[in-house]
Design an enzyme around this catalytic site. Sequence first.
Site, PDB file in Angstrom:
ATOM      1  N   GLU A  50       9.384   8.094  57.713  1.00  0.00           N
ATOM      2  CA  GLU A  50      10.789   8.520  57.806  1.00  0.00           C
ATOM      3  C   GLU A  50      10.951   9.400  59.031  1.00  0.00           C
ATOM      4  O   GLU A  50      10.096  10.237  59.310  1.00  0.00           O
ATOM      5  CB  GLU A  50      11.232   9.372  56.592  1.00  0.00           C
ATOM      6  CG  GLU A  50      11.333   8.638  55.295  1.00  0.00           C
ATOM      7  CD  GLU A  50      11.772   9.553  54.145  1.00  0.00           C
ATOM      8  OE1 GLU A  50      12.387  10.610  54.382  1.00  0.00           O
ATOM      9  OE2 GLU A  50      11.466   9.181  52.992  1.00  0.00           O
ATOM     10  N   GLU A  68       6.240  12.372  49.567  1.00  0.00           N
ATOM     11  CA  GLU A  68       6.435  13.812  49.787  1.00  0.00           C
ATOM     12  C   GLU A  68       6.021  14.683  48.604  1.00  0.00           C
ATOM     13  O   GLU A  68       6.854  15.132  47.810  1.00  0.00           O
ATOM     14  CB  GLU A  68       7.892  14.100  50.164  1.00  0.00           C
ATOM     15  CG  GLU A  68       8.292  13.429  51.457  1.00  0.00           C
ATOM     16  CD  GLU A  68       9.596  13.948  52.035  1.00  0.00           C
ATOM     17  OE1 GLU A  68      10.341  14.621  51.303  1.00  0.00           O
ATOM     18  OE2 GLU A  68       9.860  13.691  53.210  1.00  0.00           O
TER      19      GLU A  68
HETATM   20  C1  GBH Z   1      13.140  13.229  52.871  1.00  0.00           C
HETATM   21  O1  GBH Z   1      12.903  14.519  52.488  1.00  0.00           O
HETATM   22  C2  GBH Z   1      13.196  12.355  51.668  1.00  0.00           C
HETATM   23  O2  GBH Z   1      12.031  11.585  51.521  1.00  0.00           O
HETATM   24  C3  GBH Z   1      14.414  11.506  51.590  1.00  0.00           C
HETATM   25  O3  GBH Z   1      14.554  11.001  50.309  1.00  0.00           O
HETATM   26  C4  GBH Z   1      15.612  12.304  52.044  1.00  0.00           C
HETATM   27  O4  GBH Z   1      16.818  11.630  51.868  1.00  0.00           O
HETATM   28  C5  GBH Z   1      15.418  12.624  53.503  1.00  0.00           C
HETATM   29  O5  GBH Z   1      14.190  13.218  53.741  1.00  0.00           O
HETATM   30  C6  GBH Z   1      16.495  13.507  54.089  1.00  0.00           C
HETATM   31  O6  GBH Z   1      16.496  14.763  53.499  1.00  0.00           O
HETATM   32  O7  GBH Z   1      13.561  24.325  51.485  1.00  0.00           O
HETATM   33  O8  GBH Z   1      15.460  24.100  50.033  1.00  0.00           O
HETATM   34  O9  GBH Z   1      15.797  24.475  52.401  1.00  0.00           O
HETATM   35  C7  GBH Z   1      13.060  15.484  53.481  1.00  0.00           C
HETATM   36  C8  GBH Z   1      12.237  16.662  53.171  1.00  0.00           C
HETATM   37  C9  GBH Z   1      14.199  18.051  52.796  1.00  0.00           C
HETATM   38  C10 GBH Z   1      11.946  18.861  52.644  1.00  0.00           C
HETATM   39  C11 GBH Z   1      14.695  19.473  52.930  1.00  0.00           C
HETATM   40  C12 GBH Z   1      12.413  20.238  52.818  1.00  0.00           C
HETATM   41  C13 GBH Z   1      14.172  21.760  52.701  1.00  0.00           C
HETATM   42  C14 GBH Z   1      15.030  22.207  51.584  1.00  0.00           C
HETATM   43  N1  GBH Z   1      12.833  17.924  53.216  1.00  0.00           N
HETATM   44  N2  GBH Z   1      13.768  20.406  52.447  1.00  0.00           N
HETATM   45  S1  GBH Z   1      14.957  23.913  51.362  1.00  0.00           S
END
Ligand code: GBH
Length: 453
Positions: free
Chosen positions: A359, A170
């Site tokens: 994922e 990511e």
């Molecule tokens: C994944 O990221 C990860 O790879 C993993 O480690 C994690 O545990 C899993 O998903 C669950 O979250 O813009 O501040 O509102 C997920 C990717 C997480 C990216 C939330 C965007 C938005 C946060 N996303 N994020 S915000």
Amino acid sequence: AATTGRVDPLAFPDNFLWGAATAAYQIEGAVKEDGRGLTNWDIFSHTPGKVANGDTGDVACDSYHRYQEDIALLKALGVKAYRFSIAWSRIFPDGRGQPNPKGVAYYDRLVDGLLAAGITPHVTLFHWDLPHALPGGWQNRDTAYAFADYASYMTARLSDRVKHIMTVNELRCFTDLSYMTGGKAPGLKLPMKEVNQVRHHGVLAHGLGVQAIRAAAKSGTQVGIADNPNIYVPAIETTDHIEAVKRAVREENAMFLTAIMEGAYRDTYLAAQGKDAPVVKAGDMRAIGSPLDFLSINVYTGNTVRADTAKPGGYDILPRLPQSPRMASPWLYVSPEVIYWGIRAIHEMWKPKAMYISENGCSTDDQLSADGRVYDADRVMYLRNYITHLQRAAREGLPIKGYFVWSLMDNFEWEDGYTKLFGIHHVDFKTQKRTPKLSADWYRELVRTNRLV
Ligand code: GBH
């Protein structure tokens, strides 16, 4: 798209690779053991106010000690593959220099244990836990070279047994969310000029990593990335809206996946950044565009897009309605169709040789029942919905080879600490006991029958 000739709308192709996923800092614990070096996340999680409840990954699921138990969990689940990440700072405590034999030995044991259990390892080399000793972190171009050296070393060590290696997890998360909005380690809010440079170092690390892995790999090793591109669902399933989805994916990921798949930044991105555009050296884009054997994407959510010729890119990303359903994490809007459209748009634009869902999963507000189990019907419904649309992609002959549920077990959810749980196994963080949730029972049956239950 070509069809496989299958008429069963619930069945998956033979050899579809069902798996489960985790990441090192989220599960391992043992942060001071066997010579592991400090990481950005150790520092960040121990900084007051950064992570919910002051939670840390110091112990997490203690998988560093309980990996055999975790292999048994995977085996009982019946999955054919396990995606995990390697903690760079266990291998090179200072990010570079001399390898740490005890750290290497842990991943040898893990890989050997998986193979003995008949489970195929899919390894991610970097899932956000950056050795703290690397000066400037991803702001420093040298970090990309250090990553390539680490990738080379790990590949030489493991590629006799590990046939699927992903460079990084990511791009957007360890660049923008870490250096621009600052919710993740190291928690910086830099000006755009510096953010664009961090992004460039991220994709460069990937590209140099691909080259290093290829040079060091035993034959048969496949190289990929686990990215989370922004992906979209067409407002209506008609050509104009589908084309708008593809344009949106291409533009919105211009600094990340698009650069990797095309070996170039979009002119639109460079023009929009103007004087803030990244400094790019000769050879960088060639490395960044190194051909991949597979592309893995993490799929959680995605907005709807419609064609709009009045907009510069010819597309419009529709805002969420306030009443749109979400899971326990506020960002996790339910959009099951995006798993199909993400695969399809990427396939039509860039034709990766193979694709995986590295994922997919959700957080839920779990209730422990009197019998000690979690009956997470909401997670079952979420997964079933997404996997229904995944099945459509497979049925239509798109090159989707496998799916990894996030996550094998409840774990440290970054800035949310242990307040948002994604596991299909419940973890009692006092006793470290792992217990299948209803979703694990459901997933086991899906894997066993290779067909939606
Ligand atoms: C994944 O990221 C990860 O790879 C993993 O480690 C994690 O545990 C899993 O998903 C669950 O979250 O813009 O501040 O509102 C997920 C990717 C997480 C990216 C939330 C965007 C938005 C946060 N996303 N994020 S915000």
